[in-house]
Design a protein around this motif. Structure first.
Motif, PDB file in Angstrom:
ATOM      1  N   ILE A 250      -9.209  13.228 -56.573  1.00 30.71           N
ATOM      2  CA  ILE A 250     -10.299  12.279 -56.335  1.00 30.71           C
ATOM      3  C   ILE A 250     -11.612  12.976 -56.672  1.00 30.71           C
ATOM      4  N   ARG A 251     -12.249  12.547 -57.772  1.00 26.98           N
ATOM      5  CA  ARG A 251     -13.475  13.206 -58.238  1.00 26.98           C
ATOM      6  C   ARG A 251     -14.698  12.736 -57.483  1.00 26.98           C
ATOM      7  N   ASN A 252     -14.885  11.417 -57.379  1.00 25.10           N
ATOM      8  CA  ASN A 252     -16.048  10.842 -56.703  1.00 25.10           C
ATOM      9  C   ASN A 252     -15.618   9.646 -55.869  1.00 25.10           C
ATOM     10  N   ILE A 253     -16.431   9.327 -54.877  1.00 24.79           N
ATOM     11  CA  ILE A 253     -16.237   8.137 -54.049  1.00 24.79           C
ATOM     12  C   ILE A 253     -17.509   7.304 -54.139  1.00 24.79           C
TER      13      ILE A 253
ATOM     14  N   ASN B  98      -5.949  13.483 -65.118  1.00 21.41           N
ATOM     15  CA  ASN B  98      -5.510  13.886 -63.782  1.00 21.41           C
ATOM     16  C   ASN B  98      -6.582  13.729 -62.707  1.00 21.41           C
ATOM     17  N   SER B  99      -7.595  12.909 -62.971  1.00 24.11           N
ATOM     18  CA  SER B  99      -8.626  12.690 -61.951  1.00 24.11           C
ATOM     19  C   SER B  99      -9.056  11.228 -61.946  1.00 24.11           C
ATOM     20  N   VAL B 100      -9.509  10.790 -60.788  1.00 21.35           N
ATOM     21  CA  VAL B 100      -9.909   9.397 -60.598  1.00 21.35           C
ATOM     22  C   VAL B 100     -11.171   9.349 -59.743  1.00 21.35           C
TER      23      VAL B 100
ATOM     24  N   ARG C 236     -13.692  13.815 -51.373  1.00 25.47           N
ATOM     25  CA  ARG C 236     -13.714  14.325 -52.742  1.00 25.47           C
ATOM     26  C   ARG C 236     -12.891  15.608 -52.828  1.00 25.47           C
ATOM     27  N   GLY C 237     -12.104  15.704 -53.890  1.00 24.88           N
ATOM     28  CA  GLY C 237     -11.281  16.890 -54.088  1.00 24.88           C
ATOM     29  C   GLY C 237      -9.865  16.750 -53.576  1.00 24.88           C
ATOM     30  N   ASP C 238      -9.590  15.726 -52.745  1.00 31.50           N
ATOM     31  CA  ASP C 238      -8.228  15.502 -52.259  1.00 31.50           C
ATOM     32  C   ASP C 238      -7.354  14.949 -53.379  1.00 31.50           C
ATOM     33  N   ARG C 239      -6.046  15.178 -53.258  1.00 35.10           N
ATOM     34  CA  ARG C 239      -5.098  14.520 -54.152  1.00 35.10           C
ATOM     35  C   ARG C 239      -4.786  13.126 -53.607  1.00 35.10           C
ATOM     36  N   LEU C 240      -4.722  12.152 -54.504  1.00 36.14           N
ATOM     37  CA  LEU C 240      -4.562  10.761 -54.091  1.00 36.14           C
ATOM     38  C   LEU C 240      -3.161  10.539 -53.525  1.00 36.14           C
ATOM     39  N   ASN C 241      -3.107  10.030 -52.302  1.00 40.94           N
ATOM     40  CA  ASN C 241      -1.867   9.644 -51.641  1.00 40.94           C
ATOM     41  C   ASN C 241      -1.864   8.127 -51.526  1.00 40.94           C
ATOM     42  N   PRO C 242      -0.971   7.423 -52.240  1.00 41.20           N
ATOM     43  CA  PRO C 242      -1.009   5.951 -52.235  1.00 41.20           C
ATOM     44  C   PRO C 242      -0.952   5.343 -50.846  1.00 41.20           C
ATOM     45  N   ARG C 243      -0.133   5.915 -49.959  1.00 38.96           N
ATOM     46  CA  ARG C 243      -0.014   5.344 -48.615  1.00 38.96           C
ATOM     47  C   ARG C 243      -1.320   5.505 -47.835  1.00 38.96           C
TER      48      ARG C 243
END
Length: 648
Positions: free
Chosen positions: A133-136, A218-220, A183-190
């Motif tokens: 997760i790059r930005n929110i 690899n980033s969103v 920011r910086g976390d890996r995306l967890n769908p749940r």
């Protein structure tokens, strides 16, 4: 990872793919039937269409056919509506026709509200699992205006503009503190799906959506679109001409997510005919996800002051749940042993703590929890060990072990009028045991509750629960409960422009060796709706409720209508009786519900019913009722704290 200097190439390819795809779609149909829109995006803006999205890293533009639903940054609050243009042009030719069309058609109606979403809530986030997760980013919508899933929107009325100008939007920091990721976390769908549900269920948020915007391999970026409810509202309940209540509240005081409310209660049957109350609460105290409340109420010789806080199991990954409630009560009640109402003073304390253990990488959990309740009575009349449990001095120690598995489907038009609804499905098994140290006697408690809910694609939703529990003392079982409950609602059934849904509820409850003052009734929400009498009572009850709801596509100044018919059947009797030998009480009728999803008001309900069998205090078999109805939430499969089974 793709270098930053290639981002322009990626953007160009994305635009090219959209243009080619939409061109093929146009030429695959009859091109003469469609028009196209040229969309211009500046760097930092986005477009969302169907299940895809694009975040522009530099200025760009492309062509989109007009039949493709899309939302952009620029037009989130301003869109055209060609669909309505022809309708209003046709209507203007006749004054009567014109007035009728403008009365019943709301230009703000979203076509997405006509279709039920029936899919697991985390499904659309699966393709991005594990990405960084790059930005929110946050986009906040006014209470009146564009909707989360708008495809058609036109400028609001002058009244809506005035109301928007008097509303304080939820502050960014309140929404940021409601996020379970950073920011910086890996995306967890749940986690993303759960977080969208948590924000959507905040009382000051009308709807919310978390959108994943890919920016590299690899980033969103995560875009949070939230739509406030107009926070100031009021509610009322009029049980009769001489008894009822009014309340005034602000669900989002100063945009900080806190609630303040004031209540006025009246009952001309009481010696003190008026009462009032105040409360102040926070849904997320200091960003800790702790729900807290302080309250004060004085009504009809009763004074209550209380404070409470609770940190729930928000998601399957939440490890701890804890909370407390403290209340001081000063009241007067009528007792068989006293000639006049007797003064009562007692202090209630309640504390609990739970720990969740997630099973591998599944949504299943094992939960262990403990609870302590202290009911300290200062003043009361003489009572025996077999009545008035709430006035007995006791300490109750409870412990539970539970298995919980829960997920959610996203749906529309169930208990609400268009807002996205999160319907839980899963399994919950609770085993509870405990010890009560009472001024009269000491005894054990045990209880078991099993519940399950499932969505059947071709049938609808089915929930079932079986529960049994009670106290043991000298090998005697007392204050026991057997409870069987089933709830069902069908899929949406199209009925021209209307949509229909059927609801069926069944409940059987049996109280075993209950105290002399403990009864259940067959009144209103706990039995036959619209029937408010206390004269029909017993210790066991069976109920069957039918309701057919017709969701209307029409709006009147932002209020949406649902029409419904109901049939309620019930029997009530005493312990040991064959309940089917008792009278069948029933109610049959029709009703109308109105709700404006933009506002915090309760649903306004008008109902008229016919009741064949009534107690002596009712002179008319046809009853009319008008009241504010609270939003109903279906039973969940998460565990909060050890509980005694409800007997009501």
């Amino acid at each position: 990872m793709i270098p930053n200097n290639h981002s322009g190439l990626i953007s160009t390819l994305f635009v090219l793919i959209i243009s080619i795809g939409t061109s093929c779609a146009i030429y695959g149909k009859n091109i003469s039937n469609y028009k196209s829109d040229t969309i211009s995006l500046k760097a930092g803006e986005f477009i969302i269409y169907q299940d895809s999205s694009y975040y522009a890293t530099h200025d760009t533009s492309f062509v989109v056919p007009d039949y493709l639903s899309y939302v952009t940054t620029n037009d989130m609050n301003q869109k055209t509506a060609q669909t309505y243009d022809s309708l209003f042009n046709w209507a203007e030719k006749k004054p009567l026709r014109n007035n009728l069309i403008r009365l019943i058609v709301n230009k703000n109606a979203s076509s997405s509200e006509q279709v039920a979403i029936n899919a697991p809530s985390d499904k659309r986030y699966m393709p991005y699992s594990g990405m960084i997760i790059r930005n929110i980013r946050i986009a906040k919508l006014d209470p009146f205006g564009a909707r989360i899933n708008d495809t058609i929107f036109m400028e609001g009325t002058n009244l809506e503009k005035i109301l928007n100008s008097t509303h304080t939007k939820t502050r960014d920091k309140v929404l940021i503190k409601s996020l379970l990721f950073k920011r910086g976390d890996r995306l967890n769908p749940r986690i993303i799906a759960d977080n969208e549900r948590i924000i959507r269920n905040l009382p000051f948020i009308q709807d919310a959506k978390l959108i994943v915007i890919p920016v590299s391999e690899n980033s969103v970026d995560i875009l949070l679109i939230s739509k406030d409810q107009y926070s100031i509202g009021f509610g009322f309940n009029a049980n009769s001409l001489i008894a009822g209540s009014f309340d005034l509240f602000d669900q989002n005081f100063l945009g900080i997510g806190h609630r303040i409310s004031a209540e006025l209660i009246y009952d001309y049957n009481q010696s003190t005919q008026w009462g009032y109350g105040f409360s102040y609460s926070s849904q997320n105290l200091f960003g800790s996800f702790i729900k807290s409340e302080i309250k004060y109420r004085t009504t009809f010789n009763t004074e209550i002051i209380g404070i409470s806080a609770v940190h729930p199991f928000l998601t399957p990954d939440t490890k701890y749940s804890y909370g407390f409630t403290n209340e001081a009560i000063d009241t007067k009640e009528n007792f068989d042993t006293a000639l006049s109402p007797y003064s009562l003073r007692y202090y209630y304390q309640d504390y609990w703590l739970g720990r969740s253990f997630k099973l591998s990488n599944t949504d299943s959990r094992i939960i262990i929890a403990g609870r302590f309740i202290n009911n300290h009575v200062h003043e009361r009349p003489d009572i025996t060990e077999n009545d008035y449990h709430h006035l007995q001095k006791y300490e109750l120690y409870l412990g539970s072990i539970a298995f919980s598995k829960e997920n959610f489907y996203k749906m529309h038009l169930i208990y609400n009028f268009g807002k996205t609804e999160d319907i839980p499905f899963g399994t919950l098994i609770e085993l509870t045991g405990g010890w009560e140290s009472n001024e009269f006697t000491d005894r054990f408690y045990s209880g078991l509750k099993i519940s399950n809910g499932k969505v059947y694609p071709h049938l609808g939703y089915l929930y079932m629960k079986v529960a049994i529990g009670g106290f043991f003392n000298n090998e005697l079982f007392n204050r026991g409960i057997v409870n069987i409950n089933t709830n069902y609602f069908s899929n949406l059934i199209p009925l021209r422009r209307f949509q229909l849904r059927q609801f069926i509820n069944f409940n059987y409850i049996n109280g075993i060796s209950r105290y002399s003052d403990e009864h259940i009734y067959i009144r209103n929400n706990n039995g036959i709706r619209g029937l408010w009498t206390h004269q029909i009572l017993g210790t066991q009850r069976v109920l069957l409720n039918f309701e057919t709801v017709i969701f209307s596509p029409y709006y009147l100044h932002g209020f949406r209508f649902t029409f419904y018919t109901f049939a309620d059947l019930g029997m009530i009797g005493e312990q040991g009786e064959n309940i089917i030998n008792n009278d069948i009480y029933s109610g049959f009728g029709i009703g109308l519900r109105l709700r404006n999803e933009n506002m915090s008001f309760k649903t306004i309900q008008f109902r008229i019913g016919y009741y064949p069998i009534l107690p002596a205090d009712y002179a008319n078999h046809i009853l009319f009722d008008i009241a504010g109805e609270k939003y109903y939430r279906p039973s969940r499969f998460d565990f909060s704290r050890p509980e005694l089974l409800d007997y009501k």
